[in-house]
Design a protein around this motif. Structure first.
Motif, short mmCIF file in Angstrom:
data_model
loop_
_atom_site.label_atom_id
_atom_site.label_comp_id
_atom_site.label_asym_id
_atom_site.label_seq_id
_atom_site.Cartn_x
_atom_site.Cartn_y
_atom_site.Cartn_z
N GLY A 1 -10.80 -5.22 -5.33
CA GLY A 1 -10.96 -3.84 -5.75
C GLY A 1 -10.12 -2.85 -4.97
N ALA A 2 -9.79 -3.19 -3.71
CA ALA A 2 -8.99 -2.30 -2.86
C ALA A 2 -7.92 -3.12 -2.16
CB ALA A 2 -9.89 -1.59 -1.84
N PRO A 3 -6.82 -3.44 -2.84
CA PRO A 3 -5.81 -4.35 -2.28
C PRO A 3 -5.19 -3.87 -0.97
CG PRO A 3 -5.47 -4.03 -4.64
CD PRO A 3 -6.51 -3.03 -4.21
N ASP A 4 -5.18 -2.55 -0.73
CA ASP A 4 -4.56 -2.01 0.49
C ASP A 4 -5.58 -1.73 1.59
OD1 ASP A 4 -2.05 -2.05 -0.75
OD2 ASP A 4 -2.40 -0.09 -1.67
N PHE A 5 -6.79 -2.23 1.44
CA PHE A 5 -7.85 -1.93 2.39
C PHE A 5 -7.47 -2.34 3.81
CE2 PHE A 5 -11.91 -2.68 4.55
CZ PHE A 5 -12.63 -1.55 4.21
N TYR A 6 -6.80 -3.49 3.94
CA TYR A 6 -6.45 -4.01 5.27
C TYR A 6 -4.99 -3.74 5.63
CZ TYR A 6 -10.83 -6.57 4.68
OH TYR A 6 -12.15 -6.91 4.47
N ALA A 7 -4.34 -2.84 4.92
CA ALA A 7 -2.92 -2.56 5.15
C ALA A 7 -2.59 -2.18 6.59
CB ALA A 7 -2.44 -1.47 4.19
N PRO A 8 -3.44 -1.41 7.31
CA PRO A 8 -3.07 -1.04 8.68
C PRO A 8 -3.08 -2.20 9.68
CG PRO A 8 -4.74 0.46 7.76
CD PRO A 8 -4.66 -0.73 6.87
N LEU A 9 -3.66 -3.34 9.30
CA LEU A 9 -3.79 -4.45 10.24
C LEU A 9 -2.50 -5.25 10.32
CD1 LEU A 9 -7.37 -5.70 9.26
CD2 LEU A 9 -6.72 -4.15 11.12
N PRO A 10 -2.31 -6.02 11.41
CA PRO A 10 -1.09 -6.85 11.54
C PRO A 10 -1.00 -7.87 10.41
CG PRO A 10 -2.28 -6.70 13.63
CD PRO A 10 -3.17 -6.10 12.59
N PRO A 11 0.23 -8.25 10.03
CA PRO A 11 0.41 -9.21 8.93
C PRO A 11 -0.32 -10.53 9.15
CG PRO A 11 2.50 -8.17 9.48
CD PRO A 11 1.51 -7.72 10.52
N PHE A 12 -0.39 -11.00 10.40
CA PHE A 12 -1.05 -12.26 10.69
C PHE A 12 -2.52 -12.21 10.30
CE2 PHE A 12 -1.58 -16.27 12.77
CZ PHE A 12 -2.84 -16.24 13.33
N VAL A 13 -3.17 -11.07 10.57
CA VAL A 13 -4.59 -10.91 10.23
C VAL A 13 -4.75 -10.71 8.73
CG1 VAL A 13 -6.66 -9.52 10.64
CG2 VAL A 13 -5.05 -9.94 12.51
N ARG A 14 -3.84 -9.97 8.14
CA ARG A 14 -3.93 -9.69 6.71
C ARG A 14 -3.78 -10.96 5.88
NH1 ARG A 14 -0.21 -5.14 4.46
NH2 ARG A 14 -1.38 -5.80 2.60
#
Length: 440
Positions: A394-407
């Protein structure tokens, strides 16, 4: 008069092992191929486009992916020694690997992506027995929730097929056409035809799309008649530590998805929902992924579409899926045939995919119903796993601020659902503090 008892007739082969006659085997196999093709072509297309590769290189990625998917499907459905589930399971590249593959490709080149894929496949094969030993930690509460999220989280991709390139209104007509056709054929047709309900829906939808202006067959005329995948086109695989770590995370997500899909298919066909089968399935995932990296392609995983299709058609034969795998190998060398398959209008394919993905979700709910949901702890486990797992949908950019490894992990609703459901089930039911019955 003889007093000897008549010996009972030996039981027949399990429906999974029955090979249908050729007149049914071929169309049933084509049905699996048509449903899965879009996913197989989309992943390398997206990666190649993001890396600004020329069209001839993108075509090579698609051919390699079809070749690997076909080989993996044959391995999973037929089995070799102790590798392969021997169930009707289609294999293909995973969308989970798209973002890591693009990031690794931009930083280190595609050769590093393929090297990391080889290592991740090797690790998957090595750890498969441990997953089998932990299978008791995946009760219906966990597997049902994961399978349901697998199905429902794929629904937006079906919607993308419906509207992509055609606009909302034609897409809506295509969706209604395909979905209603599947339902009508399944409800009204005799059993022999109902097994082909999805194929009939695709054919009818494509036929009616022509006068509506939704059919484009120009790709068939432009495609090469014969070609060959070229694993050397991108250079020899290289092994870069950050790339390997990122792909191992992707493969962990894939293993959770494969366990869920394998158990779901086992439940549907009445065989194979056990630890030994899961181990063999994961070994096949690992071997296929190693081969995939060596042939210039990406990690492969079980396709959720096969779960939905087997459930809709009730065709349980693994030989049907095996032939579809062989046809994938053929398509890898004959692009003009692949272009013909790709000509199925997006709205029609999207409508059928919506039914398939919804069916996967429904199978998950059916498995979840076997859990005791009157126990508040189980209800809380499923609720949190569903809620957190659907955030990326529902919110594809929810984790955008996190590092790519975590995302890489958090952007996969399937991975989040699996981690949450597994952890809470472990906490509530497999630790001393919560062994006492304190359900609300």
């Amino acid at each position: 008069m003889s007093t000897h008892a008549v010996a009972p007739a030996p039981p027949g082969p399990h429906p999974v092992d029955v090979r249908p006659p050729l007149r049914r085997l071929v169309p049933l196999s084509v049905q699996h191929l048509l449903v899965a093709y879009a996913g197989m072509a989309t992943m390398p297309l997206l990666v190649g486009t993001a890396l600004d590769l020329p069209e001839d290189r993108i075509r090579l990625l698609i051919s390699a992916n079809l070749l690997v998917s076909g080989v993996a499907t044959l391995l999973q459905s037929l089995g070799v020694m102790r590798v392969g589930a021997r169930l009707p399971i289609v294999m293909g590249s995973t969308f989970t690997a798209i973002t890591p593959a693009v990031l690794i490709g931009k930083e280190h080149g595609l050769a590093a992506v393929f090297g990391a894929t080889i290592v991740s496949g090797l690790v998957t094969s090595a750890v498969a027995p441990w997953f089998g030993r932990w299978l008791h930690l995946f009760p219906p509460l966990v597997t049902g929730t994961v399978i349901a999220v697998i199905g429902f989280s794929l629904v937006p991709s079906a919607a993308g097929l419906v509207t992509g390139g055609h606009g909302g209104a034609p897409g809506g007509r295509g969706l209604a056409l395909a979905a209603v056709t599947v339902v009508l054929v399944e409800r009204l047709a005799p059993p022999a035809l109902a097994r082909f309900s999805v194929l009939v829906a695709l054919a009818a939808g494509t036929g009616l799309a022509v006068p509506l202006g939704l059919f484009d067959g120009s790709g068939v005329a432009q495609a090469h008649t014969v070609t060959a995948p070229d694993p050397t086109a991108f250079g020899a695989p290289t092994f870069v530590v950050p790339a390997v770590v990122a792909m191992l995370v992707v493969q962990l997500v894939n293993m959770v998805e494969s366990v869920g899909d394998t158990l779901a298919v086992g439940q549907i066909v009445g065989r194979g929902d056990d630890a030994p089968t899961v181990v063999r399935a994961l070994r096949a995932d690992g071997v296929a992924t190693m081969v995939s990296g060596a042939l210039a392609s990406f990690p492969v995983v079980t396709f959720g579409q096969s779960v939905g299709l087997v459930s809709v058609t009730r065709v349980r034969s693994r030989h049907v899926v095996a032939l579809s795998g062989f046809l994938m190998v053929v398509l890898a060398f004959v692009p003009v045939l692949g272009a013909a398959v790709a000509a199925v209008p997006g709205p029609v394919l999207g409508g059928v995919s919506l039914v398939m993905f919804g069916m996967v979700g429904a199978v998950g709910l059916r498995i979840l119903a076997r859990a005791d949901l009157t126990d508040y702890r189980n209800l809380l486990t499923s609720a949190l796993a569903f809620g957190l797992g659907m955030i990326p949908v529902g919110a594809p950019d929810f984790y955008a601020p996190l590092p790519p490894f975590v995302r890489t992990v958090l952007d996969s609703g399937i991975a989040v659902t699996g981690i949450v459901a597994f952890t809470l089930n472990l906490l509530f039911h497999h630790t001393p503090r919560f062994r006492k019955d304190d359900a609300r």
